[in-house]
Structures are given as structure tokens and as C-alpha cells.
Design a protein around this motif. Structure first.
Motif, mmCIF file in Angstrom:
data_model
loop_
_atom_site.group_PDB
_atom_site.id
_atom_site.type_symbol
_atom_site.label_atom_id
_atom_site.label_comp_id
_atom_site.label_asym_id
_atom_site.label_seq_id
_atom_site.Cartn_x
_atom_site.Cartn_y
_atom_site.Cartn_z
ATOM 1 N N THR A 172 -28.373 46.252 28.261
ATOM 2 C CA THR A 172 -27.100 47.054 28.613
ATOM 3 C C THR A 172 -27.570 48.378 29.056
ATOM 4 O OG1 THR A 172 -27.300 48.340 26.325
ATOM 5 C CG2 THR A 172 -25.980 46.363 26.642
ATOM 6 N N GLU A 173 -26.796 49.057 29.963
ATOM 7 C CA GLU A 173 -26.973 50.472 30.487
ATOM 8 C C GLU A 173 -25.659 51.147 30.200
ATOM 9 O OE1 GLU A 173 -28.102 53.104 34.206
ATOM 10 O OE2 GLU A 173 -28.887 51.085 33.939
ATOM 11 N N ARG A 174 -25.793 52.198 29.428
ATOM 12 C CA ARG A 174 -24.536 52.883 28.907
ATOM 13 C C ARG A 174 -24.543 54.382 28.829
ATOM 14 N NH1 ARG A 174 -22.009 48.901 24.345
ATOM 15 N NH2 ARG A 174 -24.113 48.127 24.018
ATOM 16 N N ALA A 175 -23.555 55.063 28.746
ATOM 17 C CA ALA A 175 -23.824 56.605 28.543
ATOM 18 C C ALA A 175 -23.976 56.785 27.207
ATOM 19 C CB ALA A 175 -22.478 57.165 29.123
ATOM 20 N N LEU A 176 -24.821 58.147 27.091
ATOM 21 C CA LEU A 176 -25.013 58.627 25.715
ATOM 22 C C LEU A 176 -23.696 59.242 25.395
ATOM 23 C CD1 LEU A 176 -27.200 59.258 23.532
ATOM 24 C CD2 LEU A 176 -27.729 61.418 24.807
ATOM 25 N N CYS A 177 -23.121 59.329 24.185
ATOM 26 C CA CYS A 177 -22.052 59.862 23.727
ATOM 27 C C CYS A 177 -22.272 61.074 22.566
ATOM 28 C CB CYS A 177 -21.060 58.965 23.400
ATOM 29 S SG CYS A 177 -20.724 57.739 24.696
ATOM 30 N N LEU A 178 -21.134 61.560 22.402
ATOM 31 C CA LEU A 178 -21.163 62.623 21.174
ATOM 32 C C LEU A 178 -20.243 62.115 20.277
ATOM 33 C CD1 LEU A 178 -22.229 65.596 20.956
ATOM 34 C CD2 LEU A 178 -20.131 66.423 21.607
ATOM 35 N N ALA A 179 -20.849 62.447 18.886
ATOM 36 C CA ALA A 179 -20.005 62.120 17.747
ATOM 37 C C ALA A 179 -19.606 63.370 16.942
ATOM 38 C CB ALA A 179 -20.871 61.372 16.632
ATOM 39 N N VAL A 180 -18.233 63.538 17.143
ATOM 40 C CA VAL A 180 -17.494 64.917 16.667
ATOM 41 C C VAL A 180 -16.539 64.596 15.483
ATOM 42 C CG1 VAL A 180 -16.078 66.771 17.649
ATOM 43 C CG2 VAL A 180 -17.643 65.367 19.203
ATOM 44 N N PRO A 181 -16.589 65.552 14.324
ATOM 45 C CA PRO A 181 -15.788 65.370 13.257
ATOM 46 C C PRO A 181 -14.538 65.513 13.752
ATOM 47 C CG PRO A 181 -17.361 67.196 12.886
ATOM 48 C CD PRO A 181 -17.593 66.851 14.404
ATOM 49 N N LEU A 237 -23.842 59.739 11.073
ATOM 50 C CA LEU A 237 -22.331 59.558 11.482
ATOM 51 C C LEU A 237 -21.638 59.931 10.393
ATOM 52 C CD1 LEU A 237 -22.511 56.445 13.742
ATOM 53 C CD2 LEU A 237 -21.877 58.538 14.523
ATOM 54 N N HIS A 238 -21.980 59.792 9.055
ATOM 55 C CA HIS A 238 -21.385 59.988 8.037
ATOM 56 C C HIS A 238 -21.427 61.747 7.821
ATOM 57 C CE1 HIS A 238 -19.538 56.386 5.982
ATOM 58 N NE2 HIS A 238 -20.833 55.856 6.612
ATOM 59 N N LEU A 239 -22.733 62.360 7.935
ATOM 60 C CA LEU A 239 -22.456 63.691 8.015
ATOM 61 C C LEU A 239 -21.680 64.135 8.695
ATOM 62 C CD1 LEU A 239 -26.556 64.110 7.554
ATOM 63 C CD2 LEU A 239 -24.478 64.641 5.781
ATOM 64 N N VAL A 240 -21.445 63.563 9.929
ATOM 65 C CA VAL A 240 -20.658 64.127 11.114
ATOM 66 C C VAL A 240 -18.948 64.007 10.442
ATOM 67 C CG1 VAL A 240 -19.372 63.734 13.206
ATOM 68 C CG2 VAL A 240 -21.745 63.455 13.107
ATOM 69 N N ALA A 241 -18.663 62.897 9.938
ATOM 70 C CA ALA A 241 -17.354 62.658 9.432
ATOM 71 C C ALA A 241 -17.147 63.714 8.273
ATOM 72 C CB ALA A 241 -17.218 61.358 8.817
ATOM 73 N N ALA A 242 -18.089 64.140 7.505
ATOM 74 C CA ALA A 242 -18.049 65.180 6.523
ATOM 75 C C ALA A 242 -17.934 66.464 7.023
ATOM 76 C CB ALA A 242 -19.044 65.041 5.568
#
Length: 308
Positions: A172-181, A237-242
Motif C-alpha cells: 500500500t501507499e497512502r498519505a499520513l493523516c492526523l488524529a484530532v479530538p 488514539l484513545h488519548l486523542v479521544a480524551a
């Protein structure tokens, strides 16, 4: 030279040093002291009558003699592990494949591939382990795994400079993304502008030689404020969710994001692409290795989703 008295412990330590690249990392992986690791390696080298490891400033590398010993050590240790499984009452596998994989591949591609193999090739037994790209590349070189899922970032160099080159295939070749609350101001749009990332608080992985700020958007010309450090992607990801901060994620992790997290693309800077590579040593692979590789390719296609 007489290898009759070489212990399995010494062989396991030798394999760990070859894979981890340093005595310190091997000691941490095995739960030993560094001095204990050094003693085991020194004993093995005395028995061999030659140096098995080339000591360098950045770590160690197998010598020509070390590669010979590692090749046979891997066979011995695999046979011991197989014997232990059979004595435990487990059925002997029709074909055993040793697979190494990145943590991000463990959330989607690896489980899908293993489920397919259980259904279509039940006689193939896969033994797998998680690791970083550098560690897994060394494990391939040392002969302790047969296949590895590795990552690559621009300019997409080979995972090591050893010869002969590893056989690599891009899955696969995909873009790096950003996880945001979900409640963060940046979550209001469909994408994030790179200029808005300055001054943000970040959730990053522990420091490493490969990437000192894994989890911080690459290329920001400021000292990032890392407020939380976590090795596990799902923990981040759970820290982002918080609402604890932002973190970078491969887009493959989008299905694994918990409620309260938005996965967004970033615009306004260089494209941050990430490749997932299937790697093995050159030469004709065993049939079981081919089948596992095919299952991983199928799983990579099945789990490829449109970018957020």
C-alpha cells in the motif's frame, strides 16, 4: 572448535543481538542485564574461535562467520520451539512461516491475512512477532523470520544497505493523516492546513534513532510540545479521544479510531506518503512463504479504504 557445549541461551542471546542491533536493546528485549548478554556473546565467540559480531559506533552487525552461525542457530531454535509445541499436544504444522510485522499492520492486514489462511490453508502455521522496521530487517538478515511487513517514508530508500538487497514489494501507499479530538477546533473542517499545526500539543511515541518524534507532524520547524508519550497506536488514539492532544496516524488505522476521534488529511506542505512493504531475503521462497505473502497482499487490498 567444538559447539557441543553451546547453550540454547547463548544462541537465543546471539539471535536477539543480531535482530536488535545493540547489546543494550537485546538485553532489554530478553530481560537480561547487558553484562549477561556480553558474557554469552563472548562465550559463543570463544567457542567459534572468531568474531561473530562487528562492533560499530551505531551498533553491531553480523560478520561472515556470524551469518553462518546465525543461519544454523535459527534452525536449531526453530526445531526446539517445534518440539516444545508438539510436546504440548499441538499438532505439527504442515508448513511454518515466521512473520514480522509493524504495529500498524497488526490492526488490520495481519488479522485479515491470518483469518484467510486458517480458512484456505489450515496446514500453514504462522508464528508472528511485532517490531520496528530496523529490527525486522535485521531479523530477516539473520534468518530468524521469513517475511516482514516494513514501512517506508520519502525518499523511499531500502530498509538497509546490506547486500544482496532484500526483495521488496509495495502493498500500500497512502498519505499520513492526523488524529484530532472531535471537540478540537481543527476537527470542524474536512482537512487541516499545515500552518495550523504550529503550537499544538502532541502525543508521540518514545524517542528512537529512526524517528525521534513519531506522532508529531514531520517538517514543523519548531520544537514540538509533546505532552504524552505512548508506544501503542491505539493508546495514542484513545488519548486523542480524551482530548489530550494530536497525533499522526497512517490512514490504514482509520477503521480502528475510537469514538471521539477524527482522522483528517493535512494540506499545505509536502505530501507525507507512507508505504507498507512486504520484504524477504532473495532466492526462491518456500511454498508456505508464497501463500502467506499472497494472503497478506489480498488483505492489504481488502483493507485499503479511500482517504479521509
Amino acid at each position: 572448535m567444538d559447539f557441543a557445549d553451546v547453550s540454547l541461551t547463548a544462541l537465543r542471546v546471539f539471535r536477539a543481538v543480531a535482530e536488535q542491533g545493540t547489546f543494550t536493546a537485546a538485553a532489554a528485549a530478553l530481560g537480561y542485564t547487558q553484562s549477561a548478554v556480553s558474557r554469552q556473546i563472548a562465550s559463543l565467540e570463544r567457542t567459534a574461535g572468531t568474531k561473530l559480531l562487528e562492533r560499530r559506533r551505531e551498533g553491531v552487525r553480523l560478520t561472515a562467520a556470524g551469518r553462518v552461525v546465525m543461519r544454523h542457530a535459527a534452525v536449531v531454535l526453530d526445531e526446539i520451539d517445534t518440539t516444545a509445541r508438539e510436546l504440548s499436544g499441538l499438532p505439527a504444522p504442515g508448513g511454518t512461516v515466521r512473520l514480522g510485522w509493524l504495529p500498524t499492520a497488526g490492526t488490520t492486514i495481519v488479522p485479515h491475512a491470518l483469518a484467510e489462511l486458517r480458512r484456505d490453508d489450515p496446514n500453514i502455521h504462522v508464528i508472528s512477532r511485532e517490531g520496528g522496521t530496523n529490527t525486522l530487517a535485521r531479523a530477516l538478515r539473520s534468518g530468524s523470520i521469513d517475511l516482514a511487513l516494513l514501512s517506508s517514508a520519502p525518499p523511499f530508500r531500502a530498509p538497509d544497505s546490506e547486500s544482496p538487497p532484500l526483495v521488496l514489494q509495495t502493498l500500500t501507499e497512502r498519505a499520513l493523516c492526523l488524529a484530532v479530538p472531535q471537540a478540537h477546533p481543527l476537527a470542524r473542517g474536512d482537512f487541516v492546513d499545515v500552518a495550523d499545526l504550529y503550537g499544538q500539543q502532541w502525543i508521540a511515541g518514545p524517542p528512537s534513532a529512526a524517528d525521534l518524534v513519531m506522532g508529531v507532524w514531520p517538517g514543523l520547524d519548531e520544537r514540538p510540545e509533546v505532552v504524552h508519550t505512548a508506544r501503542d497506536w491505539l493508546a495514542k488514539l484513545h488519548l486523542v479521544a480524551a482530548g489530550c492532544g494530536l497525533t499522526t496516524v497512517p490512514s490504514a488505522l482509520t477503521p480502528a479510531a475510537p469514538p471521539g476521534v477524527r482522522i483528517l488529511t493535512v494540506r499545505g506542505g509536502p505530501q507525507e506518503q507512507r508505504r507498507l512493504l512486504l520484504a524477504r531475503l532473495p532466492g526462491p521462497p518456500a511454498e508456505a512463504v508464497v501463500r502467506v505473502g499472497n494472503a497478506l497482499r489480498t488483505a492489504a487490498l481488502a483493507t485499503t479504504a479511500p482517504e479521509a
